[in-house]
Motif scaffolding. Structure first.
Motif, PDB file in Angstrom:
ATOM      1  N   GLN A 119       3.338   1.513 -10.721  1.00  0.00           N
ATOM      2  CA  GLN A 119       4.133   0.422 -10.171  1.00  0.00           C
ATOM      3  C   GLN A 119       3.332  -0.457  -9.222  1.00  0.00           C
ATOM      4  OE1 GLN A 119       7.649  -0.363 -10.509  1.00  0.00           O
ATOM      5  NE2 GLN A 119       7.451   0.893 -12.345  1.00  0.00           N
ATOM      6  N   SER A 120       2.212   0.044  -8.735  1.00  0.00           N
ATOM      7  CA  SER A 120       1.428  -0.686  -7.743  1.00  0.00           C
ATOM      8  C   SER A 120       0.484  -1.691  -8.397  1.00  0.00           C
ATOM      9  CB  SER A 120       0.618   0.294  -6.892  1.00  0.00           C
ATOM     10  OG  SER A 120      -0.194  -0.407  -5.970  1.00  0.00           O
ATOM     11  N   THR A 121       0.316  -2.835  -7.750  1.00  0.00           N
ATOM     12  CA  THR A 121      -0.661  -3.823  -8.202  1.00  0.00           C
ATOM     13  C   THR A 121      -1.963  -3.720  -7.409  1.00  0.00           C
ATOM     14  OG1 THR A 121       0.247  -5.471  -6.668  1.00  0.00           O
ATOM     15  CG2 THR A 121       1.137  -5.437  -8.913  1.00  0.00           C
TER      16      THR A 121
ATOM     17  N   ALA B 201       6.575   0.098 -15.597  1.00  0.00           N
ATOM     18  CA  ALA B 201       5.739  -1.011 -15.129  1.00  0.00           C
ATOM     19  C   ALA B 201       5.998  -2.265 -15.944  1.00  0.00           C
ATOM     20  CB  ALA B 201       4.267  -0.618 -15.198  1.00  0.00           C
ATOM     21  N   ASN B 202       6.203  -2.112 -17.259  1.00  0.00           N
ATOM     22  CA  ASN B 202       6.590  -3.248 -18.100  1.00  0.00           C
ATOM     23  C   ASN B 202       7.875  -3.866 -17.592  1.00  0.00           C
ATOM     24  OD1 ASN B 202       5.632  -2.083 -21.455  1.00  0.00           O
ATOM     25  ND2 ASN B 202       4.397  -2.798 -19.767  1.00  0.00           N
TER      26      ASN B 202
ATOM     27  N   PRO C  93      -1.483  -3.355   3.719  1.00  0.00           N
ATOM     28  CA  PRO C  93      -0.319  -2.499   3.442  1.00  0.00           C
ATOM     29  C   PRO C  93       0.125  -2.603   1.980  1.00  0.00           C
ATOM     30  CG  PRO C  93       0.373  -4.494   4.567  1.00  0.00           C
ATOM     31  CD  PRO C  93      -1.132  -4.520   4.541  1.00  0.00           C
ATOM     32  N   SER C  94       0.670  -1.520   1.458  1.00  0.00           N
ATOM     33  CA  SER C  94       1.238  -1.515   0.110  1.00  0.00           C
ATOM     34  C   SER C  94       2.099  -0.267  -0.038  1.00  0.00           C
ATOM     35  CB  SER C  94       0.139  -1.507  -0.956  1.00  0.00           C
ATOM     36  OG  SER C  94      -0.509  -0.258  -0.983  1.00  0.00           O
ATOM     37  N   PRO C  95       3.110  -0.314  -0.898  1.00  0.00           N
ATOM     38  CA  PRO C  95       3.930   0.877  -1.143  1.00  0.00           C
ATOM     39  C   PRO C  95       3.099   2.054  -1.631  1.00  0.00           C
ATOM     40  CG  PRO C  95       5.012  -1.076  -2.013  1.00  0.00           C
ATOM     41  CD  PRO C  95       3.637  -1.496  -1.603  1.00  0.00           C
ATOM     42  N   TRP C  96       2.085   1.781  -2.434  1.00  0.00           N
ATOM     43  CA  TRP C  96       1.208   2.835  -2.930  1.00  0.00           C
ATOM     44  C   TRP C  96       0.517   3.544  -1.764  1.00  0.00           C
ATOM     45  CZ3 TRP C  96      -0.035   6.282  -6.231  1.00  0.00           C
ATOM     46  CH2 TRP C  96      -1.336   6.707  -6.452  1.00  0.00           C
ATOM     47  N   ARG C  97       0.011   2.746  -0.834  1.00  0.00           N
ATOM     48  CA  ARG C  97      -0.661   3.333   0.331  1.00  0.00           C
ATOM     49  C   ARG C  97       0.334   4.092   1.190  1.00  0.00           C
ATOM     50  NH1 ARG C  97      -5.247   0.210   3.808  1.00  0.00           N
ATOM     51  NH2 ARG C  97      -6.060   2.035   4.875  1.00  0.00           N
ATOM     52  N   ASP C  98       1.543   3.567   1.332  1.00  0.00           N
ATOM     53  CA  ASP C  98       2.565   4.252   2.127  1.00  0.00           C
ATOM     54  C   ASP C  98       2.893   5.617   1.542  1.00  0.00           C
ATOM     55  OD1 ASP C  98       2.634   2.055   3.759  1.00  0.00           O
ATOM     56  OD2 ASP C  98       4.457   1.200   2.867  1.00  0.00           O
TER      57      ASP C  98
ATOM     58  N   ASN D 219      -5.362  -2.547  -6.553  1.00  0.00           N
ATOM     59  CA  ASN D 219      -6.484  -1.882  -7.226  1.00  0.00           C
ATOM     60  C   ASN D 219      -6.052  -1.190  -8.511  1.00  0.00           C
ATOM     61  OD1 ASN D 219      -8.055  -2.764  -5.140  1.00  0.00           O
ATOM     62  ND2 ASN D 219      -8.222  -0.780  -4.128  1.00  0.00           N
ATOM     63  N   ARG D 220      -5.076  -1.764  -9.209  1.00  0.00           N
ATOM     64  CA  ARG D 220      -4.651  -1.189 -10.493  1.00  0.00           C
ATOM     65  C   ARG D 220      -5.797  -1.325 -11.486  1.00  0.00           C
ATOM     66  NH1 ARG D 220      -1.374  -1.169 -15.192  1.00  0.00           N
ATOM     67  NH2 ARG D 220       0.559   0.017 -14.929  1.00  0.00           N
ATOM     68  N   TRP D 221      -6.118  -0.250 -12.161  1.00  0.00           N
ATOM     69  CA  TRP D 221      -7.286  -0.225 -13.039  1.00  0.00           C
ATOM     70  C   TRP D 221      -7.256  -1.295 -14.118  1.00  0.00           C
ATOM     71  CZ3 TRP D 221      -2.978   2.575 -13.264  1.00  0.00           C
ATOM     72  CH2 TRP D 221      -2.351   2.748 -14.495  1.00  0.00           C
ATOM     73  N   THR D 222      -6.069  -1.722 -14.538  1.00  0.00           N
ATOM     74  CA  THR D 222      -5.980  -2.717 -15.604  1.00  0.00           C
ATOM     75  C   THR D 222      -6.470  -4.095 -15.158  1.00  0.00           C
ATOM     76  OG1 THR D 222      -3.657  -3.018 -14.985  1.00  0.00           O
ATOM     77  CG2 THR D 222      -4.120  -1.569 -16.843  1.00  0.00           C
ATOM     78  N   GLY D 223      -6.569  -4.307 -13.863  1.00  0.00           N
ATOM     79  CA  GLY D 223      -7.055  -5.589 -13.368  1.00  0.00           C
ATOM     80  C   GLY D 223      -8.217  -5.454 -12.402  1.00  0.00           C
ATOM     81  N   LEU D 224      -8.770  -4.242 -12.317  1.00  0.00           N
ATOM     82  CA  LEU D 224      -9.820  -3.969 -11.339  1.00  0.00           C
ATOM     83  C   LEU D 224     -11.180  -4.400 -11.862  1.00  0.00           C
ATOM     84  CD1 LEU D 224     -10.268  -2.575  -8.540  1.00  0.00           C
ATOM     85  CD2 LEU D 224     -10.745  -0.469  -9.810  1.00  0.00           C
ATOM     86  N   GLY D 225     -11.939  -5.094 -11.016  1.00  0.00           N
ATOM     87  CA  GLY D 225     -13.319  -5.434 -11.344  1.00  0.00           C
ATOM     88  C   GLY D 225     -14.234  -4.343 -10.838  1.00  0.00           C
ATOM     89  N   PRO D 226     -15.084  -4.643  -9.867  1.00  0.00           N
ATOM     90  CA  PRO D 226     -15.923  -3.596  -9.280  1.00  0.00           C
ATOM     91  C   PRO D 226     -15.066  -2.568  -8.528  1.00  0.00           C
ATOM     92  CG  PRO D 226     -16.753  -5.799  -8.757  1.00  0.00           C
ATOM     93  CD  PRO D 226     -15.397  -5.981  -9.332  1.00  0.00           C
ATOM     94  N   PRO D 227     -15.599  -1.373  -8.274  1.00  0.00           N
ATOM     95  CA  PRO D 227     -14.853  -0.374  -7.495  1.00  0.00           C
ATOM     96  C   PRO D 227     -14.399  -0.949  -6.158  1.00  0.00           C
ATOM     97  CG  PRO D 227     -16.785   0.620  -8.478  1.00  0.00           C
ATOM     98  CD  PRO D 227     -16.903  -0.863  -8.729  1.00  0.00           C
ATOM     99  N   ALA D 228     -13.252  -0.472  -5.684  1.00  0.00           N
ATOM    100  CA  ALA D 228     -12.673  -1.017  -4.454  1.00  0.00           C
ATOM    101  C   ALA D 228     -11.899   0.064  -3.718  1.00  0.00           C
ATOM    102  CB  ALA D 228     -11.759  -2.201  -4.777  1.00  0.00           C
ATOM    103  N   THR D 229     -11.695  -0.159  -2.430  1.00  0.00           N
ATOM    104  CA  THR D 229     -10.906   0.752  -1.606  1.00  0.00           C
ATOM    105  C   THR D 229      -9.589   0.080  -1.238  1.00  0.00           C
ATOM    106  OG1 THR D 229     -11.970  -0.069   0.412  1.00  0.00           O
ATOM    107  CG2 THR D 229     -12.960   1.849  -0.663  1.00  0.00           C
ATOM    108  N   LEU D 230      -8.684   0.851  -0.666  1.00  0.00           N
ATOM    109  CA  LEU D 230      -7.393   0.300  -0.257  1.00  0.00           C
ATOM    110  C   LEU D 230      -7.570  -0.629   0.930  1.00  0.00           C
ATOM    111  CD1 LEU D 230      -5.014   3.395  -0.440  1.00  0.00           C
ATOM    112  CD2 LEU D 230      -5.162   1.489  -2.036  1.00  0.00           C
TER     113      LEU D 230
END
Length: 325
Positions: A69-71, A212-213, A87-92, A73-84
């Motif tokens: 459900q999170s956008t 997610a769809n 704020p985001s619900p995923w991080r919460d 750093n979602r792998w489907t749109g991620l470029g180079p590696p990244a950290t959080l």
């Protein structure tokens, strides 16, 4: 570390062992407390085969649902590696488990998305050097993962057939329906750890993708193909039955569903993939030339390239590997 990983990748023949070796190498340089290293269907990008060590065994469905459900750093749109960041619900959600940062990476090439990786850290954040370490191994790991998937297509037809099964899940991804026969069959199909429910993680993943769809987060279809064993590939799909219930079907992948994975795993060009798809429905050289608007000589050149990539010498052998027949 990069040199070690490149050697591991060069010798790799199986994706689970490769992922374990890569994690061991990373752990020496990048400290992390938990991880999820998930193979994906290269076309739909849905997770199908996780290797994970997470401190949330009873909450796996909740964590998977939140991940999809999170956008952030979602792998489907991620470029180079990244950290959080931010704020985001995923991080919460992760903070409830004491997770302070996640380093995310996607292993993707021109043929598709082969896996994604989340490294979880408690009590601190990942440094730029950690991100760079993961980025430095992305290319060799991606190539090796694709090669390992190609190796699952044996030269002989699969020795067994897999009967279809259906699971019913609710919106929280809890199982709300399955027959006794389904449970017994799943234990044989995907043996779980002792005491655990025999629910393949791919079932949770395709259901989470369906949600997610529906939430407008991602448009990839809620379907994934996963290698079981001995050349057997499964197709796992999720569909809505009613407002409260999701049906997940698990069945042996059809010949047509195998073709797409096969072509991507062996690095076919678009033209070579088109040729394979036409061969699969019985086209001969003359028909291939006519329908693809090529000369028969050019068709033969494409066939030679396909044979070289797949280490076969005949059309019959090619189709046996690709279609599993």
């Amino acid at each position: 570390m990069r040199d070690r990983v490149e050697r591991l990748c060069a010798a790799a023949t199986e994706a689970t062992a490769l992922r374990r070796d890569v994690l061991d190498a990373l752990r020496r340089v990048v400290g992390f407390d938990a991880y999820a290293f998930v193979l994906t269907d290269p076309e739909t990008e849905v997770g199908v085969q996780p290797l994970a060590e997470l401190p949330v065994p009873s909450d796996i469905p909740k964590v998977i649902r939140a991940k999809y459900q999170s956008t952030v750093n979602r792998w489907t749109g991620l470029g180079p590696p990244a950290t959080l960041t931010g704020p985001s619900p995923w991080r919460d959600l992760l903070s409830r488990y004491g997770v302070s940062d996640v380093l995310s990476a996607c292993f993707r090439d021109q043929f598709g998305c082969w896996a994604f990786l989340d490294l979880w850290r408690r009590g601190g954040t990942f440094a730029a050097a950690d991100v760079e370490s993961v980025a430095s191994i992305s290319a060799p790991v991606t190539r090796a993962l694709r090669r390992c998937q190609a190796a699952t297509f044996g030269s002989a037809a699969p020795a067994r057939r897999v009967d279809p099964v259906v699971l019913l899940l609710n919106a929280e991804l809890h199982v709300v329906g399955q027959t006794a026969a389904t449970a017994a069959y799943l234990r044989t199909l995907v043996p779980p750890p002792e005491g655990a429910a025999p629910i393949p993680a791919s079932a949770y993943n395709v259901a989470a993708q369906l949600l997610a769809n529906e939430a407008g987060v991602d448009r990839h279809p809620p379907m994934g193909r996963v290698h079981l064993a001995d050349g057997v590939w499964l197709a796992v799909r999720a569909g809505r039955i009613d407002q409260d219930t999701i049906a997940v079907s698990i069945e042996q992948a059809s010949p047509g569903e195998r073709v797409g994975i096969f072509a991507r795993a062996f690095g076919f060009t678009a033209r070579e993939t088109d040729l394979l798809e036409r061969l699969a429905v019985g086209a001969d050289t003359r028909e291939l030339a006519r329908t693809m608007h090529l000369s028969e000589h050019t068709v033969q050149d494409h066939l030679k390239s396909v044979f070289a990539k797949t280490s076969v010498r005949t059309r019959r052998a090619l189709l046996a590997r690709a279609l599993g027949t």
